[in-house]
Write an enzyme that holds these catalytic residues in place. Structure first.
Site, PDB file in Angstrom:
ATOM      1  N   THR A 374     -15.127  12.337   4.458  1.00  0.00           N
ATOM      2  CA  THR A 374     -15.751  13.628   4.765  1.00  0.00           C
ATOM      3  C   THR A 374     -16.163  14.356   3.491  1.00  0.00           C
ATOM      4  O   THR A 374     -17.223  14.992   3.441  1.00  0.00           O
ATOM      5  CB  THR A 374     -14.774  14.496   5.580  1.00  0.00           C
ATOM      6  OG1 THR A 374     -14.368  13.774   6.749  1.00  0.00           O
ATOM      7  CG2 THR A 374     -15.440  15.797   6.013  1.00  0.00           C
ATOM      8  N   SER A 737      -4.964 -13.234  11.106  1.00  0.00           N
ATOM      9  CA  SER A 737      -4.930 -13.484   9.659  1.00  0.00           C
ATOM     10  C   SER A 737      -3.576 -13.972   9.154  1.00  0.00           C
ATOM     11  O   SER A 737      -3.455 -14.306   7.978  1.00  0.00           O
ATOM     12  CB  SER A 737      -5.331 -12.213   8.901  1.00  0.00           C
ATOM     13  OG  SER A 737      -4.410 -11.176   9.116  1.00  0.00           O
ATOM     14  N   LYS A 780      -5.463  -5.508   1.501  1.00  0.00           N
ATOM     15  CA  LYS A 780      -4.373  -6.481   1.435  1.00  0.00           C
ATOM     16  C   LYS A 780      -4.029  -6.836  -0.013  1.00  0.00           C
ATOM     17  O   LYS A 780      -2.846  -6.909  -0.381  1.00  0.00           O
ATOM     18  CB  LYS A 780      -4.757  -7.738   2.213  1.00  0.00           C
ATOM     19  CG  LYS A 780      -4.866  -7.521   3.717  1.00  0.00           C
ATOM     20  CD  LYS A 780      -5.328  -8.785   4.435  1.00  0.00           C
ATOM     21  CE  LYS A 780      -5.429  -8.552   5.937  1.00  0.00           C
ATOM     22  NZ  LYS A 780      -5.893  -9.747   6.663  1.00  0.00           N
TER      23      LYS A 780
END
EC number: 3.4.21.53
Length: 831
Positions: A374, A737, A780
């Site tokens: 934002t 995954s 990750k």
């Protein structure tokens, strides 16, 4: 009279009410059988019996009550249309002993017996009668049921049953209620029942009287207001003050004419039509306020008003760099978009006829909460110097919030898009559609479908608002959407937007953001000077690592704000004279110099120093964002990498084997996709064991009872049950995954080989053993870096496609290895 009874009498049925012995009442007859019965009674000077007709009938039941009044026909007269009017004189109450029968002459006859009252205690009855009379007088004061002559008749009468009949007749009771009073021959019970009825009727009459009084007062007030308003109109007309309305109408017409060049013909006609209606509508009409509100709202829409400042790419770059640290890729994409817009503006100056073809740009920033989506939109608005409008879409489920409410509804208003244009006072603002992935569908419509029209450059040139009832051009609006998870956005809506990923920050990036942005901003908010609060480098690093768990910096700002509040409190405690000081006293202190300050006890060199040793005094709760890895290599424990809405995480996966039949048990709140990944991983490991790619000693079966002859030799995966668990069982987990991590931990436990603790991995596994690409790679790998992982195994396609998006700090400190298949994974994982 009772001597000749019971006797058979002609039977008449009265439709409306019960008649009483003391009554002389007119009765109208139209039924032939009843007319014949009256003629018979008159000719034979016979009495007649009149019973009341029932309203509701049951099967096999007479249509009239079994009690009524015995009386005589005093007078008879023929009326038009075959009707007969007779004057009936009631003599005594009677009861039908047997069902009435039709005689040869064609009318009903019944065997009648008079009703005899039971004996009663006169003194007791007299007391009850007095109470009843008091209640009747109270009722007479609030209603017209008991006129003065009836009250006098009650006062003059001594017969309690006659008094009861007079009151019952005056009350106009319902037929069933009147029947029980009429048929009851227990005088005391009749009087007591009447007292209850009179009390209830008094309450009802009082309530009705109050309601009538209020209605009458309101009508009088309405009439009075109308009369005064009419007088006021005449006075205003004489004084000329009613010209204000005409002036308002003239202003509306003038403003409409001034914006006519910028309006489509449809819009001009609609607004003019409503102004014309307003001019014909009475000022006091309810429609007048509705029409005036519509006209004023539509004339407030800034038709033809555009921010005409030219785009400057250099200024855009500077503004983005000043407001945000890092975010290199998003900034580049934003600058590229506005470079295209600037080039279009430059070319259109040479060819004005093509200017209308410029379309508003639609961007969507997506990523975890708190990473600056934002605020990026706010910076864009500042950079291109256009007004900013923010529309929160989280939880929006009413399509009318966007399209506007039709004017048939009370309190209708335009949708948020048109309201945003009015607020911005320009037709080309920057409009932020915040949390676009959290729009909901309900019975009130699908806001996502309305957004299709709003965000499509080919359609938003003619966006139709229900309240306005004409199309509005939104093509020059720069729409910027924000989202956390773009998978929740409907596919047709995703197709209309250009997505820019704003992903997680690394610890060093968070540290720089805190130093350069968060700490200075919070110091200013808490009225503190930079010299008064010192947060050391080690302390800031500790706050980021141990006190926050997020991808962005929103919680980090909260922790810094907590420190600032406690520092402000400490400052006031050390300088109590500062409370409630005025500007005059401060000026006096300045003139008095340091000596005066020292007298007051103010510390000239006040400074709160925050170090790792005293941090707990300011921040009490540790979060431990990512647990550090175990240094020991273990069998049956592997480090997987997971993506969460607040960033990445290291996901430990555990496995144990138990003597059994080769079954696979899964725990840890796993979703369907993750369970299927585990089944695939188990099958792949079995194939590797069968092919002896993974070598493990075969397990003999149990011997027979004599301990002599052995059964066939079992394979390891048939000899044991495998239990795979993903910790934090209360947290739901899903996704493909973790496939290679599950295969690695299964191979480790079945082959009794330890897994390297410094290795973490992510990748989807196929049944043929190939490693497929995954999403959320940046988050990750940042999580692996924070946890101290040294080597990260990722799919080769992710390595080729996404490695340039990984922060330099992570790439330099983490050995990122690309793997194609499970064999390469196990080679780099198992010891």
């Amino acid at each position: 009279m009772t001597e000749d009874f019971p006797k058979i009498l002609p039977l008449l049925v009265e439709e409306d009410t019960f008649l009483y012995p003391f009554m002389i009442a007119p009765i109208f007859l139209q039924n032939n059988a009843s007319i014949k019965a009256v003629a018979y009674a008159k000719n034979n000077k016979s009495l007649v019996f009149i019973a009341c007709q029932k309203d509701k009938l049951n099967d096999n039941e007479a249509p009239y009550y079994d009690v009524g009044v015995i009386g005589s026909v005093m007078r008879e007269a023929n009326m038009p249309n075959g009707r007969v009017k007779l004057l009936f004189n009631g003599i005594a109450k009677g009861r039908i002993l047997e069902p009435a029968k039709e005689n040869e002459q064609g009318f009903l006859e019944a065997q009648i017996s008079p009703i005899e009252y039971l004996e009663y205690d006169k003194e007791n009855i007299q007391a009850i009668v007095e109470v009843l009379k008091e209640k009747v007088i109270t009722l007479a004061n609030v209603s017209s049921l008991f006129p003065p002559d009836l009250i006098k008749a009650l006062e003059d009468n001594d017969d309690p049953n006659r008094i009861a009949d007079l009151i019952a007749a005056a009350l106009h009771l319902k037929k069933d209620q009147a029947y029980f009073l009429f048929a009851n021959n227990n005088t005391e019970q009749r009087l007591l029942d009447l007292i209850d009825i009179v009390i209830e009727e008094t309450k009802t009459q009082k309530l009705q009287k109050e309601i009538k009084s209020k209605v009458h007062q309101k009508m009088e007030q309405t009439n009075k207001e109308y009369f005064l308003k009419e007088q006021l109109k005449q006075i205003q007309k004489e004084l000329g003050t009613d010209k204000q309305r005409d002036e308002d109408l003239n202003q509306y017409y003038q403003k409409l004419e001034s914006i006519k060049p910028f309006l489509k013909e449809e819009a001009f006609k609609e607004i003019k039509k409503q102004i014309d209606r307003l001019s014909r509508t009475h000022a006091d009409s309810s429609d007048s306020a509705t029409l005036q509100n519509y006209v004023e709202t539509m004339l407030d829409v800034p038709f033809g008003q555009y921010e005409k400042k030219a785009l400057d790419i250099k200024h855009v770059k500077e503004q983005l760099d000043n407001d945000h640290y890092s975010l290199k890729r998003p900034k580049e994409r934003i600058v590229e978009y506005f470079a295209t817009m600037q080039l279009l503006e430059m070319r259109h100056k040479k060819k004005p006829e093509k200017k209308d073809k410029t379309k508003g740009t639609i961007l969507c920033f997506y990523g975890p909460p708190g990473v600056g989506k934002t605020s990026l939109a706010n910076s864009i608005a500042k950079a291109i110097e256009r007004p900013l409008v923010r529309i929160a879409l989280g939880g929006l489920e009413d399509v009318n919030e966007l399209r506007g409410h039709r004017r048939t509804y009370i309190g209708s208003m335009p949708g948020r898009i048109v309201q945003g244009l009015i607020e911005a006072k320009k037709m080309n603002p920057v409009m932020v559609l915040d949390e676009i992935d959290k729009v909901d569908r309900s019975v009130r419509g699908d806001p996502a479908s309305a957004l299709l029209e709003i965000l499509d450059p080919e359609q938003n040139i003619a966006f139709r608002d229900h309240y306005a009832n004409f199309s509005i051009d939104l093509s020059q609006v720069i729409f910027i959407a924000t989202a956390n998870n773009i998978d929740r956005i409907p596919a047709p809506l995703r197709d209309r937007m250009e997505f820019i990923s704003v992903s997680s920050y690394t610890p060093s990036e968070k540290e720089e953001i805190a130093k350069n942005y968060l700490i200075p901003q919070e110091l200013e908010k808490h009225a503190l000077k930079p010299s008064e609060v010192d947060i050391s480098h080690e302390c800031l690093k500790l706050i980021i690592e141990k006190y926050t768990r997020e991808a962005g910096v929103r919680d980090l700002r909260r922790q810094i704000a907590t420190i600032m509040r406690k520092a402000a409190l400490k400052y006031l405690e050390d300088n109590p004279h500062k409370k409630g000081r005025t500007k005059k006293s401060e000026d006096k202190d300045k003139k008095g110099g340091n000596e005066e300050n020292e007298k007051r006890g103010e510390s000239k060199d006040f400074c709160v120093s925050i170090t790792p040793d005293n941090l707990k005094e300011y921040l009490e709760r540790m979060v431990f964002e990512i647990d550090p890895i175990d240094e020991e290599n273990k069998i049956g424990i592997v480090n997987g990498l997971a993506w969460t809405p607040v960033g990445g995480d290291v996901l430990k996966i555990e496995a144990v084997k138990i003597r059994g039949k080769g079954e696979l048990k899964l725990t840890g709140s796993l979703g369907d996709v993750m369970k299927e990944s585990a089944i695939i991983a188990f099958s792949v490991v079995k194939v590797l064991l069968d092919n002896e790619t993974l070598k493990v000693p075969k397990i003999p079966s149990e011997t027979d009872a004599e301990n002599k002859k052995k059964k066939k030799v079992l394979k390891v995966y048939n000899a044991y049950d495998l239990h795979l668990h993903v910790p934090e069982g209360a947290t739901p987990k899903d996704g493909p995954s973790a496939g290679i991590a599950m295969a690695s931990v299964m191979a480790s436990i079945l082959c009794d080989r330890a897994i390297r603790s410094e290795v973490a991995m992510t990748g989807e596994l196929t049944l043929s053993g190939e490693v497929l690409p995954i999403g959320g790679l940046k988050e990750k790998l940042i999580a692996a870096f924070k946890a101290g992982i040294k080597t990260a195994l990722i799919p080769v396609k992710n390595y080729e496609r996404d490695l340039d998006e990984i922060p330099t700090e992570v790439r330099e400190n983490l050995n990122i290895v690309a793997v194609k298949n499970i064999a390469e994974v196990l080679e780099k994982t198992l010891l």
